[in-house]
Design an enzyme around this catalytic site. Sequence first.
Site: not given
Length: 235
Positions: A87, A196, A198
């Site tokens: 991002c 994302h 994560e």
Amino acid sequence: MTARIGVITFPGSLDDRDAQRAIRIAGAEPVALWHGSHDLEGVDALVLPGGFSYGDYLRAGAIAAHAPIMAEVKDAAAKGMPVLGVCNGFQMLVEAHLLPGGLIRNSHQQFICRDQILRVENASTAWTSEFEQGQEIVIPLKNGDGGYIADAETLARINGEGLVAFRYEGVNPNGSLDDIAGLTNERGNVVGLMPHPEHAVEPGFGPDTAAAMRSGVDGLSFFRSAISAVVAVAA
């Protein structure tokens, strides 16, 4: 060996701790790094996390691309170290010219947050080797400046050379040209994407899947791919 993966914190980073947690869950040692430092502390790979570095003033990622530690990031990337930009980190990579093109305000002019289907276009990079070519994965997306742009010549080159790592599938959430969600460099060690990974590493906290709510863990394969790349080099 245990791979050591650095996560750089910039003023305004929001997802640095999430990235560190994802690295730990994947089986590596996260190392917190600071934007004002010139020391990568001997890490084996790097993550530039999401957020709003320097408040996204000027352009998203533009100021962070000139942070002191980015000189070391560029040098490490040139030597083949795996580098992932997520991002805002993707925005830094294009602003630092480690990846081509640019990222602008979403075409609908609104911030968007959704679980996004991606198609893996390049499974040969340091961050995608645990995927299959053409595989569809679900990764959370949240951005306001995620529209990928490039001139016609650059688009032709990245498509022709297989530098598109991911494309949006089902819906293009931000107006990115050619549905581009993520890129890789020619060497395959630098990857940037808007969604994302994560946030999709732990059952109970990831995207919904057909199996169960919040069960998606497709993001783990990003970090496990990097670990495999590091171990292969060490061997």
